[in-house]
Design a protein around this motif. Structure first.
Motif, PDB file in Angstrom:
ATOM      1  N   LEU A 195      27.526  50.862  21.188  1.00  0.00           N
ATOM      2  CA  LEU A 195      26.552  51.616  20.403  1.00  0.00           C
ATOM      3  C   LEU A 195      26.361  50.990  19.029  1.00  0.00           C
ATOM      4  CD1 LEU A 195      27.791  55.254  21.151  1.00  0.00           C
ATOM      5  CD2 LEU A 195      25.956  53.999  22.316  1.00  0.00           C
ATOM      6  N   ASN A 196      25.141  51.183  18.502  1.00  0.00           N
ATOM      7  CA  ASN A 196      24.799  50.812  17.133  1.00  0.00           C
ATOM      8  C   ASN A 196      24.308  52.097  16.465  1.00  0.00           C
ATOM      9  OD1 ASN A 196      23.640  49.900  14.749  1.00  0.00           O
ATOM     10  ND2 ASN A 196      22.679  48.104  15.681  1.00  0.00           N
ATOM     11  N   ILE A 197      25.159  52.694  15.645  1.00  0.00           N
ATOM     12  CA  ILE A 197      24.927  54.039  15.127  1.00  0.00           C
ATOM     13  C   ILE A 197      24.512  53.982  13.661  1.00  0.00           C
ATOM     14  CG2 ILE A 197      25.983  56.297  14.679  1.00  0.00           C
ATOM     15  CD1 ILE A 197      27.995  55.615  16.929  1.00  0.00           C
ATOM     16  N   THR A 198      23.429  54.653  13.339  1.00  0.00           N
ATOM     17  CA  THR A 198      23.054  54.908  11.951  1.00  0.00           C
ATOM     18  C   THR A 198      23.437  56.347  11.637  1.00  0.00           C
ATOM     19  OG1 THR A 198      21.198  53.351  12.028  1.00  0.00           O
ATOM     20  CG2 THR A 198      21.185  55.002  10.268  1.00  0.00           C
ATOM     21  N   GLN A 199      24.343  56.516  10.690  1.00  0.00           N
ATOM     22  CA  GLN A 199      24.832  57.856  10.356  1.00  0.00           C
ATOM     23  C   GLN A 199      24.580  58.160   8.886  1.00  0.00           C
ATOM     24  OE1 GLN A 199      28.804  58.948  11.753  1.00  0.00           O
ATOM     25  NE2 GLN A 199      29.035  60.321  10.010  1.00  0.00           N
ATOM     26  N   GLY A 200      24.461  59.457   8.585  1.00  0.00           N
ATOM     27  CA  GLY A 200      24.288  59.883   7.201  1.00  0.00           C
ATOM     28  C   GLY A 200      22.981  59.380   6.631  1.00  0.00           C
ATOM     29  N   THR A 201      23.014  58.912   5.397  1.00  0.00           N
ATOM     30  CA  THR A 201      21.796  58.434   4.742  1.00  0.00           C
ATOM     31  C   THR A 201      21.446  57.001   5.090  1.00  0.00           C
ATOM     32  OG1 THR A 201      23.108  57.881   2.779  1.00  0.00           O
ATOM     33  CG2 THR A 201      21.988  60.020   2.789  1.00  0.00           C
ATOM     34  N   GLY A 202      22.377  56.255   5.737  1.00  0.00           N
ATOM     35  CA  GLY A 202      22.038  54.886   6.103  1.00  0.00           C
ATOM     36  C   GLY A 202      23.220  54.004   6.447  1.00  0.00           C
ATOM     37  N   SER A 203      24.365  54.596   6.770  1.00  0.00           N
ATOM     38  CA  SER A 203      25.536  53.803   7.136  1.00  0.00           C
ATOM     39  C   SER A 203      25.398  53.279   8.561  1.00  0.00           C
ATOM     40  CB  SER A 203      26.801  54.649   7.011  1.00  0.00           C
ATOM     41  OG  SER A 203      26.960  55.109   5.679  1.00  0.00           O
ATOM     42  N   GLN A 204      26.046  52.141   8.844  1.00  0.00           N
ATOM     43  CA  GLN A 204      25.966  51.528  10.166  1.00  0.00           C
ATOM     44  C   GLN A 204      27.348  51.401  10.774  1.00  0.00           C
ATOM     45  OE1 GLN A 204      24.663  47.401  10.487  1.00  0.00           O
ATOM     46  NE2 GLN A 204      23.773  47.779  12.504  1.00  0.00           N
ATOM     47  N   ILE A 205      27.487  51.880  12.025  1.00  0.00           N
ATOM     48  CA  ILE A 205      28.742  51.831  12.772  1.00  0.00           C
ATOM     49  C   ILE A 205      28.463  51.140  14.101  1.00  0.00           C
ATOM     50  CG2 ILE A 205      30.611  53.182  13.788  1.00  0.00           C
ATOM     51  CD1 ILE A 205      29.705  55.503  11.925  1.00  0.00           C
ATOM     52  N   LEU A 206      29.260  50.130  14.431  1.00  0.00           N
ATOM     53  CA  LEU A 206      29.148  49.445  15.714  1.00  0.00           C
ATOM     54  C   LEU A 206      30.359  49.791  16.571  1.00  0.00           C
ATOM     55  CD1 LEU A 206      28.036  45.883  14.529  1.00  0.00           C
ATOM     56  CD2 LEU A 206      26.590  47.819  15.168  1.00  0.00           C
ATOM     57  N   THR A 207      30.141  49.951  17.875  1.00  0.00           N
ATOM     58  CA  THR A 207      31.252  50.262  18.777  1.00  0.00           C
ATOM     59  C   THR A 207      31.128  49.473  20.073  1.00  0.00           C
ATOM     60  OG1 THR A 207      30.197  52.076  20.004  1.00  0.00           O
ATOM     61  CG2 THR A 207      31.247  52.645  17.899  1.00  0.00           C
ATOM     62  N   ALA A 208      32.250  49.376  20.787  1.00  0.00           N
ATOM     63  CA  ALA A 208      32.249  48.725  22.095  1.00  0.00           C
ATOM     64  C   ALA A 208      33.422  49.249  22.905  1.00  0.00           C
ATOM     65  CB  ALA A 208      32.352  47.208  21.953  1.00  0.00           C
ATOM     66  N   PRO A 209      33.175  49.776  24.127  1.00  0.00           N
ATOM     67  CA  PRO A 209      34.286  50.216  24.971  1.00  0.00           C
ATOM     68  C   PRO A 209      35.116  49.025  25.428  1.00  0.00           C
ATOM     69  CG  PRO A 209      32.208  50.329  26.177  1.00  0.00           C
ATOM     70  CD  PRO A 209      31.865  49.980  24.765  1.00  0.00           C
ATOM     71  N   GLN A 210      36.417  49.258  25.585  1.00  0.00           N
ATOM     72  CA  GLN A 210      37.357  48.229  26.003  1.00  0.00           C
ATOM     73  C   GLN A 210      38.112  48.712  27.248  1.00  0.00           C
ATOM     74  OE1 GLN A 210      37.457  45.179  24.277  1.00  0.00           O
ATOM     75  NE2 GLN A 210      35.674  46.121  23.296  1.00  0.00           N
ATOM     76  N   PRO A 211      38.834  47.821  27.916  1.00  0.00           N
ATOM     77  CA  PRO A 211      39.562  48.231  29.120  1.00  0.00           C
ATOM     78  C   PRO A 211      40.588  49.325  28.854  1.00  0.00           C
ATOM     79  CG  PRO A 211      39.411  45.831  28.982  1.00  0.00           C
ATOM     80  CD  PRO A 211      38.923  46.365  27.673  1.00  0.00           C
ATOM     81  N   GLU A 212      40.871  50.109  29.894  1.00  0.00           N
ATOM     82  CA  GLU A 212      41.926  51.117  29.905  1.00  0.00           C
ATOM     83  C   GLU A 212      41.725  52.203  28.855  1.00  0.00           C
ATOM     84  OE1 GLU A 212      45.681  49.124  29.763  1.00  0.00           O
ATOM     85  OE2 GLU A 212      45.320  48.019  31.620  1.00  0.00           O
ATOM     86  N   GLY A 213      40.468  52.523  28.547  1.00  0.00           N
ATOM     87  CA  GLY A 213      40.178  53.651  27.679  1.00  0.00           C
ATOM     88  C   GLY A 213      40.202  53.383  26.190  1.00  0.00           C
ATOM     89  N   TRP A 214      40.426  52.156  25.786  1.00  0.00           N
ATOM     90  CA  TRP A 214      40.388  51.822  24.358  1.00  0.00           C
ATOM     91  C   TRP A 214      38.942  51.614  23.927  1.00  0.00           C
ATOM     92  CZ3 TRP A 214      44.801  51.413  21.246  1.00  0.00           C
ATOM     93  CH2 TRP A 214      46.020  51.535  21.920  1.00  0.00           C
TER      94      TRP A 214
END
Length: 225
Positions: A195-214
């Protein structure tokens, strides 16, 4: 006054926004939990980190009202500041790495306190949300009567782009979090995709699922003072 740094975590591409984080690099100056809790309340940031062993990455995290075994954006900020391969939290060992302009951690979504992941139809609906009053639409939790609400909507589902806002519901003066790594971890685990998330007034958070639930979560970090 105890010396501390202030970071901005999950900044936008231009370096703006981000959630402010207090970091006490020498946790030995304030070893008692009650003193740490009082200091975090005095600073008033969403979270404050006390570093108990900078070489091993041992940290202790507080909101203005409670101690947390794990939290996302404090770990991202501390990993960047300490430049260590892992962090040791009460919840478990958090992997850490630096990749160009991004600081990344790898953690388990279940380490974070439970919250309501509430989907909306459009990003505009998320933008227009008022801060929920206590007790509306969520059950009581150990962290407060509001519960924890992460409101989100797809901006571009094919591209994994999301608009989000977070209401921590602790009733401690932080009515809305500018950026929330733990909620991003949990949403990534639910959706099972990066995911590429824009939160709040303009912050950016990047995520990526990993093996075994991490799940990995990353963002830009800047030293404010």
């Amino acid at each position: 006054m105890t010396d501390y740094d202030v970071l901005r975590v999950f900044c936008s591409p231009g370096g703006g926004y981000g959630n402010e984080l207090g970091v006490v690099r020498d946790g030995s100056v304030m070893p008692e939990r009650c003193d740490r809790q009082a200091f975090a309340a005095k600073l008033g940031f969403s979270e404050t980190v006390f570093v108990d062993d900078p070489e091993r990455g041992v940290i202790d995290i507080y909101t203005p009202s409670t101690r947390l075994p794990f939290a996302g954006y404090p770990c991202v900020g501390a990993a960047w500041l300490l430049d260590v391969p892992e962090l040791v939290t009460p919840a478990g060992v958090v992997g850490a790495r630096q990749d160009g302009e991004f600081s990344w951690i790898e953690a388990r979504p279940e380490w974070a306190p439970p919250r309501t992941l509430r989907q909306y139809g459009t990003a505009a609906e998320v933008d227009e949300l008022p801060v929920p009053p206590p007790g509306v639409g969520v059950p009581p939790t150990p962290f407060g009567q509001w519960g924890r609400v992460y409101a989100w909507a797809w901006e571009d589902e094919a591209a994994g782009r999301i608009r989000a806002r977070a209401f921590p519901g602790r009733d401690d003066g932080i009515d809305e979090d500018e950026a929330t790594g733990a909620a991003a971890l949990q949403l990534t685990a639910r959706l099972g995709r990066a995911l590429n998330i824009t939160q709040g007034t303009g912050s950016q958070i990047l995520t990526a699922p990993q093996p075994e639930g991490w799940v990995e979560v990353g963002g830009r970090v800047f030293l404010e003072r």
